[in-house]
Design a protein around this motif. Structure first.
Motif, PDB file in Angstrom:
ATOM      1  N   ALA A 116     -35.837 -72.560 -14.542  1.00 57.04           N
ATOM      2  CA  ALA A 116     -36.993 -73.509 -14.996  1.00 57.04           C
ATOM      3  C   ALA A 116     -36.305 -74.811 -15.369  1.00 57.04           C
ATOM      4  O   ALA A 116     -37.320 -75.744 -15.339  1.00 57.04           O
ATOM      5  CB  ALA A 116     -37.708 -72.816 -15.895  1.00 57.04           C
ATOM      6  N   TRP A 117     -35.168 -74.833 -15.554  1.00 53.62           N
ATOM      7  CA  TRP A 117     -34.718 -76.039 -16.214  1.00 53.62           C
ATOM      8  C   TRP A 117     -34.113 -77.003 -15.138  1.00 53.62           C
ATOM      9  O   TRP A 117     -33.528 -77.947 -15.197  1.00 53.62           O
ATOM     10  CB  TRP A 117     -33.383 -75.933 -17.292  1.00 53.62           C
ATOM     11  CG  TRP A 117     -34.434 -75.232 -18.469  1.00 53.62           C
ATOM     12  CD1 TRP A 117     -34.534 -73.864 -18.737  1.00 53.62           C
ATOM     13  CD2 TRP A 117     -34.816 -76.231 -19.558  1.00 53.62           C
ATOM     14  NE1 TRP A 117     -35.181 -73.824 -19.986  1.00 53.62           N
ATOM     15  CE2 TRP A 117     -35.325 -75.181 -20.502  1.00 53.62           C
ATOM     16  CE3 TRP A 117     -35.063 -77.507 -19.824  1.00 53.62           C
ATOM     17  CZ2 TRP A 117     -36.119 -75.577 -21.628  1.00 53.62           C
ATOM     18  CZ3 TRP A 117     -35.634 -77.913 -20.861  1.00 53.62           C
ATOM     19  CH2 TRP A 117     -36.335 -77.087 -21.758  1.00 53.62           C
ATOM     20  N   ILE A 118     -33.957 -76.522 -13.886  1.00 52.87           N
ATOM     21  CA  ILE A 118     -33.354 -77.272 -12.670  1.00 52.87           C
ATOM     22  C   ILE A 118     -34.236 -78.401 -12.210  1.00 52.87           C
ATOM     23  O   ILE A 118     -33.540 -79.602 -12.247  1.00 52.87           O
ATOM     24  CB  ILE A 118     -33.007 -76.452 -11.616  1.00 52.87           C
ATOM     25  CG1 ILE A 118     -31.859 -75.169 -12.068  1.00 52.87           C
ATOM     26  CG2 ILE A 118     -32.326 -77.100 -10.583  1.00 52.87           C
ATOM     27  CD1 ILE A 118     -30.823 -75.650 -12.763  1.00 52.87           C
ATOM     28  N   ASP A 119     -35.388 -78.072 -11.840  1.00 57.63           N
ATOM     29  CA  ASP A 119     -36.272 -79.338 -11.242  1.00 57.63           C
ATOM     30  C   ASP A 119     -37.380 -79.574 -12.202  1.00 57.63           C
ATOM     31  O   ASP A 119     -38.367 -78.835 -12.394  1.00 57.63           O
ATOM     32  CB  ASP A 119     -36.800 -78.620  -9.836  1.00 57.63           C
ATOM     33  CG  ASP A 119     -37.670 -79.853  -9.303  1.00 57.63           C
ATOM     34  OD1 ASP A 119     -37.615 -81.018  -9.664  1.00 57.63           O
ATOM     35  OD2 ASP A 119     -38.246 -79.412  -8.158  1.00 57.63           O
ATOM     36  N   THR A 120     -37.049 -80.696 -12.984  1.00 57.23           N
ATOM     37  CA  THR A 120     -37.923 -81.109 -14.028  1.00 57.23           C
ATOM     38  C   THR A 120     -38.563 -82.282 -13.586  1.00 57.23           C
ATOM     39  O   THR A 120     -39.389 -83.096 -14.494  1.00 57.23           O
ATOM     40  CB  THR A 120     -37.291 -81.055 -15.264  1.00 57.23           C
ATOM     41  OG1 THR A 120     -36.241 -82.299 -15.115  1.00 57.23           O
ATOM     42  CG2 THR A 120     -36.673 -80.101 -15.716  1.00 57.23           C
ATOM     43  N   ARG A 121     -38.488 -82.754 -12.309  1.00 61.11           N
ATOM     44  CA  ARG A 121     -39.067 -84.151 -11.886  1.00 61.11           C
ATOM     45  C   ARG A 121     -40.531 -84.470 -12.108  1.00 61.11           C
ATOM     46  O   ARG A 121     -40.974 -85.462 -12.451  1.00 61.11           O
ATOM     47  CB  ARG A 121     -38.685 -84.411 -10.456  1.00 61.11           C
ATOM     48  CG  ARG A 121     -39.304 -83.798  -9.497  1.00 61.11           C
ATOM     49  CD  ARG A 121     -38.860 -84.104  -8.116  1.00 61.11           C
ATOM     50  NE  ARG A 121     -38.806 -82.739  -7.311  1.00 61.11           N
ATOM     51  CZ  ARG A 121     -37.888 -82.589  -6.406  1.00 61.11           C
ATOM     52  NH1 ARG A 121     -37.009 -83.347  -6.167  1.00 61.11           N
ATOM     53  NH2 ARG A 121     -38.172 -81.443  -5.796  1.00 61.11           N
ATOM     54  N   ASP A 122     -41.247 -83.351 -12.083  1.00 61.97           N
ATOM     55  CA  ASP A 122     -42.737 -83.502 -12.302  1.00 61.97           C
ATOM     56  C   ASP A 122     -43.274 -83.419 -13.963  1.00 61.97           C
ATOM     57  O   ASP A 122     -44.364 -83.488 -13.997  1.00 61.97           O
ATOM     58  CB  ASP A 122     -43.406 -82.394 -11.463  1.00 61.97           C
ATOM     59  CG  ASP A 122     -43.396 -82.770  -9.857  1.00 61.97           C
ATOM     60  OD1 ASP A 122     -43.042 -83.865  -9.476  1.00 61.97           O
ATOM     61  OD2 ASP A 122     -43.579 -81.653  -9.228  1.00 61.97           O
ATOM     62  N   LEU A 123     -42.178 -83.125 -14.698  1.00 62.85           N
ATOM     63  CA  LEU A 123     -42.688 -83.082 -16.168  1.00 62.85           C
ATOM     64  C   LEU A 123     -43.064 -84.601 -16.507  1.00 62.85           C
ATOM     65  O   LEU A 123     -42.365 -85.500 -16.160  1.00 62.85           O
ATOM     66  CB  LEU A 123     -41.683 -82.547 -16.888  1.00 62.85           C
ATOM     67  CG  LEU A 123     -41.130 -81.015 -16.623  1.00 62.85           C
ATOM     68  CD1 LEU A 123     -40.343 -80.607 -17.639  1.00 62.85           C
ATOM     69  CD2 LEU A 123     -42.486 -80.162 -16.893  1.00 62.85           C
TER      70      LEU A 123
END
Length: 147
Positions: A116-123
């Motif tokens: 859950a912490w790898i792809d955060t680009r949409d946060l």
């Protein structure tokens, strides 16, 4: 090859390192998670001979095979090294004065990875100065926000 400098948050521990490559990696092992309090840590792997400690770090033997340099004053984690026959040392990317050149090229110890912490680009992205409470505290304390 470039000489790069770094150190801990309070400035007590400083180093310079001869860096050949922009390659870095993320370690997800449980020992690194516990040592940093994070879900992973970014490292640059360099030869031990390429690192000069201008002021010596403290060392914590974190396992039977490794120890970690850190600052006992401010708590900054500075790296990882094997105890015996280690030709290289990992330095924490965030401890470099200018870590912007480094790019991650792989993940390590993926058995402990928190996906859950790898792809955060949409946060949503919030800049520090957009938090009025924090910004005002900095302004009251020293008249400016940190770099």
């Amino acid at each position: 090859m470039n000489t790069m400098t770094g150190g801990c948050q309070c400035g007590r521990v400083r180093y310079s390192a001869e860096i050949e490559s922009d390659d870095a990696y993320l370690c997800h092992c449980r020992m690194c998670q516990r040592a940093t309090g994070g879900v992973s840590i970014a490292f640059v792997n360099v030869p031990v001979a390429a690192v000069r400690w201008d002021s010596a770090p403290d060392w914590y033997q974190s396992s039977p095979i490794a120890h970690r340099p850190f600052c006992a004053t401010c708590g900054t984690p500075l790296g990882f090294a094997f105890l015996k026959d280690g030709e290289n040392v990992d330095l924490t990317v965030g401890s470099f004065d200018d870590p912007s050149r480094f790019k991650p090229v792989h993940h390590y110890a993926t058995e402990s990875m928190h996906e859950a912490w790898i792809d955060t680009r949409d946060l949503p992205r919030i800049r520090s100065e957009q938090n009025e409470n924090v910004r005002q505290r900095w302004m009251d304390a020293c008249g400016k926000t940190p770099d």
